[in-house]
Design an enzyme around this catalytic site. Structure first.
Site, mmCIF file in Angstrom:
data_model
loop_
_atom_site.group_PDB
_atom_site.id
_atom_site.type_symbol
_atom_site.label_atom_id
_atom_site.label_comp_id
_atom_site.label_asym_id
_atom_site.label_seq_id
_atom_site.Cartn_x
_atom_site.Cartn_y
_atom_site.Cartn_z
ATOM 1 N N TYR A 126 0.860 -1.191 0.000
ATOM 2 C CA TYR A 126 0.000 0.000 0.000
ATOM 3 C C TYR A 126 0.891 1.234 0.000
ATOM 4 C CZ TYR A 126 -3.880 3.116 1.016
ATOM 5 O OH TYR A 126 -4.821 4.108 0.930
ATOM 6 N N GLN A 188 -10.898 -0.321 1.426
ATOM 7 C CA GLN A 188 -11.302 -1.200 0.335
ATOM 8 C C GLN A 188 -10.097 -1.796 -0.387
ATOM 9 O OE1 GLN A 188 -11.914 2.039 0.615
ATOM 10 N NE2 GLN A 188 -11.752 3.148 -1.328
ATOM 11 N N ASN A 211 -3.704 5.893 6.215
ATOM 12 C CA ASN A 211 -4.472 6.683 7.180
ATOM 13 C C ASN A 211 -5.138 5.766 8.205
ATOM 14 O OD1 ASN A 211 -6.692 5.553 5.898
ATOM 15 N ND2 ASN A 211 -7.219 7.404 4.762
ATOM 16 N N SER A 235 3.699 9.945 12.417
ATOM 17 C CA SER A 235 5.161 9.975 12.467
ATOM 18 C C SER A 235 5.667 10.566 13.779
ATOM 19 C CB SER A 235 5.690 10.796 11.288
ATOM 20 O OG SER A 235 7.073 10.621 11.143
ATOM 21 N N GLN A 257 9.387 16.286 10.758
ATOM 22 C CA GLN A 257 8.365 15.306 11.123
ATOM 23 C C GLN A 257 7.047 15.971 11.457
ATOM 24 O OE1 GLN A 257 8.865 11.819 10.813
ATOM 25 N NE2 GLN A 257 10.469 12.906 9.700
ATOM 26 N N HIS A 260 4.249 16.449 8.734
ATOM 27 C CA HIS A 260 3.440 15.347 8.192
ATOM 28 C C HIS A 260 1.957 15.596 8.425
ATOM 29 C CE1 HIS A 260 6.127 12.365 6.537
ATOM 30 N NE2 HIS A 260 6.951 12.506 7.554
ATOM 31 N N GLU A 324 9.848 6.302 16.860
ATOM 32 C CA GLU A 324 10.028 5.820 15.495
ATOM 33 C C GLU A 324 11.406 6.241 14.978
ATOM 34 O OE1 GLU A 324 7.879 6.402 11.124
ATOM 35 O OE2 GLU A 324 7.606 7.899 12.697
ATOM 36 N N HIS A 325 11.723 7.524 15.116
ATOM 37 C CA HIS A 325 13.024 8.065 14.720
ATOM 38 C C HIS A 325 13.696 8.665 15.949
ATOM 39 C CE1 HIS A 325 10.301 8.712 11.164
ATOM 40 N NE2 HIS A 325 11.293 8.097 10.552
ATOM 41 N N ASP A 358 14.854 9.097 5.455
ATOM 42 C CA ASP A 358 13.544 9.041 4.832
ATOM 43 C C ASP A 358 13.626 8.757 3.340
ATOM 44 O OD1 ASP A 358 11.732 9.268 6.847
ATOM 45 O OD2 ASP A 358 11.256 11.367 6.534
ATOM 46 N N GLU A 412 5.266 -35.707 28.718
ATOM 47 C CA GLU A 412 4.178 -34.768 28.385
ATOM 48 C C GLU A 412 2.871 -35.496 28.086
ATOM 49 O OE1 GLU A 412 6.548 -30.845 26.746
ATOM 50 O OE2 GLU A 412 5.503 -32.099 25.277
ATOM 51 N N HIS A 417 3.573 -39.589 20.006
ATOM 52 C CA HIS A 417 4.901 -39.029 19.751
ATOM 53 C C HIS A 417 5.981 -40.046 20.149
ATOM 54 C CE1 HIS A 417 2.927 -35.164 19.262
ATOM 55 N NE2 HIS A 417 4.093 -34.553 19.038
#
Length: 428
Positions: A126, A188, A211, A235, A257, A260, A324-325, A358, A412, A417
């Site tokens: 995506y 979708q 999003n 971000s 950042q 964004h 994140e950064h 980036d 067990e 087994h």
């Protein structure tokens, strides 16, 4: 930015200072996404077209990349084309070098255990669109996938008003070996990738930021058994800066950042009060003519400036926050790196702009947010690979291992087994 003197703040104030915006999908959004996923799962292409036409006023289209990329090379200009090609080459080089090797270990004479790596067969990517189509996100996903050996990549991106592909995105697709891109976005698109719809085949894994609708759709299809890359949200950037950092550079990094969107979060931790004040002043200066100043100003208003007693205290904050950064704008970043446990990506020293990461340093910029860096890493070749374990042993070793293996199985309560092990001794 909201100042906080860390050593004077109570535990509750510290937690509040490091809290992210609460962007969890509300009940209505969750229900709507579920409804959309169910529709695509039940009615396939018909449902995808209905949803896309209603939401984006455009049915999905499969657009050939080659003509759009050729036009992009003419329209973008030599400098832009060269920059995109440089980014693609660095990303390719880094991720091809990152591919793991198969491993074979003889754990004892006659018994060899191997780990072999195989690419995930089909992956959906995506790529966010809208006001700022993120062609860089396509490079940061598709090239690691190619380095891993993924053969089948399905790329989706929200439709443009003109019905075509963004020129930079088309060029990025060509450089990533992608022949066509579907113009479909939102929940979708995730549904189509997850369940298949028309000529869009169901994918084994879905990757890419988006999003709130995209994030919710990814979370829901993951609960239905479709693999996804990582949790992704707004971000984030944390900067640890000492007295040697340049205020205008630190401010520019924070704004990189913050621009964004209004929910982006930036955090500065420094033991230098003079630098803190200078950065605050620089933020106002640079916001004055920033094209995305409205979004950046909203993000800055909800961000934090922590005055700390030492860089050690700043590192402790970083590990708790798990950004994140993380930018280490200090004279000796190596002295701090070994103690950084939680971060999606680290930028070392005064010159290591987060912007380089980036776009063109080489590692992927698709990184964990919202504290997920405590347990997740960013997209890499490993995102697109799976490890298969292999055991191989001689008859003599099978005979020797049968009794202890059967003993363990019976401990067990798994008699079948145990018998499967016993039969190896009989056959030897």
């Amino acid at each position: 930015m909201q100042r906080i003197v860390w050593s004077e703040a109570a535990a509750g104030e510290r937690r509040k200072a490091l809290a992210r915006p609460d962007l969890r999908a509300d009940a209505t959004m969750r229900w709507r996404v579920t409804e959309m996923l169910d529709a695509v799962c039940d009615r396939g292409w018909e449902a995808v077209c209905d949803l896309a036409t209603r939401i984006d006023a455009s049915a999905p289209r499969l657009i050939a990349v080659a003509p759009a990329a050729a036009q992009a090379r003419r329209s973008l200009g030599a400098e832009a084309v060269a920059a995109i090609e440089l980014a693609a080459e660095n990303i390719r080089v880094f991720h091809e070098a990152s591919r793991p090797s198969d491993l074979a270990v003889e754990t004892m004479p006659g018994l060899t255990v191997r780990k072999v790596w195989r690419a995930i067969p089909r992956v959906g990517l995506y790529v966010p669109g809208g006001e700022t189509p993120l062609f860089s996100s396509l490079l940061m996903q598709a090239l690691p996938a190619r380095a891993a050996g993924v053969k089948d990549l399905t790329v989706v991106t929200p439709p443009r008003k003109d019905g075509g592909l963004d020129p930079a995105l088309a060029l990025a697709a060509e450089l990533s070996g992608i022949e066509a891109v579907w113009t479909i976005g939102g929940a979708q698109a995730i549904a189509a990738l997850a369940f298949g719809a028309g000529k869009i085949a169901a994918c084994d894994k879905i990757c890419g930021p988006g999003n709130a609708w995209v994030a919710e759709a990814k979370a829901q299809v993951a609960a239905r058994g479709v693999a996804i890359d990582l949790p992704a949200g707004p971000s984030e950037l944390m900067v640890i800066a000492d007295a040697g950092a340049e205020a205008r550079v630190v401010a520019a990094d924070l704004l990189s950042q913050a621009e964004h969107d209004a929910n982006a979060q930036v955090l500065l931790a420094t033991p230098c009060a003079n630098l803190a004040s200078a950065v605050e002043a620089e933020l106002e200066i640079q916001l004055a003519d920033l094209p995305r100043g409205k979004q950046a100003r909203a993000a800055i208003a909800n961000s934090r400036l922590a005055l700390v007693d030492s860089l050690d205290e700043a590192v402790a904050i970083a590990n708790e926050y798990a950004p994140e950064h993380l930018s280490l704008a200090v004279a000796d970043p190596e002295a701090l790196l070994d103690r950084i446990a939680n971060a999606g990506a680290v930028f070392m020293g005064y010159d290591a702009a987060e912007t380089f990461g980036d776009y063109l340093a080489g590692s992927s910029h698709v990184l964990p947010t919202d504290g997920a860096a405590r347990a997740w890493g960013g997209i890499s070749v490993y995102t697109f690979l799976k490890a298969i374990s292999v055991q191989q042993l001689t008859s003599d070793r099978a005979d020797a291992l049968a009794a202890p293996a059967a003993t363990l199985a019976r401990l067990e309560g798994l008699e079948a087994h145990a018998r499967a092990a016993d039969l190896r001794a009989e056959a030897a």
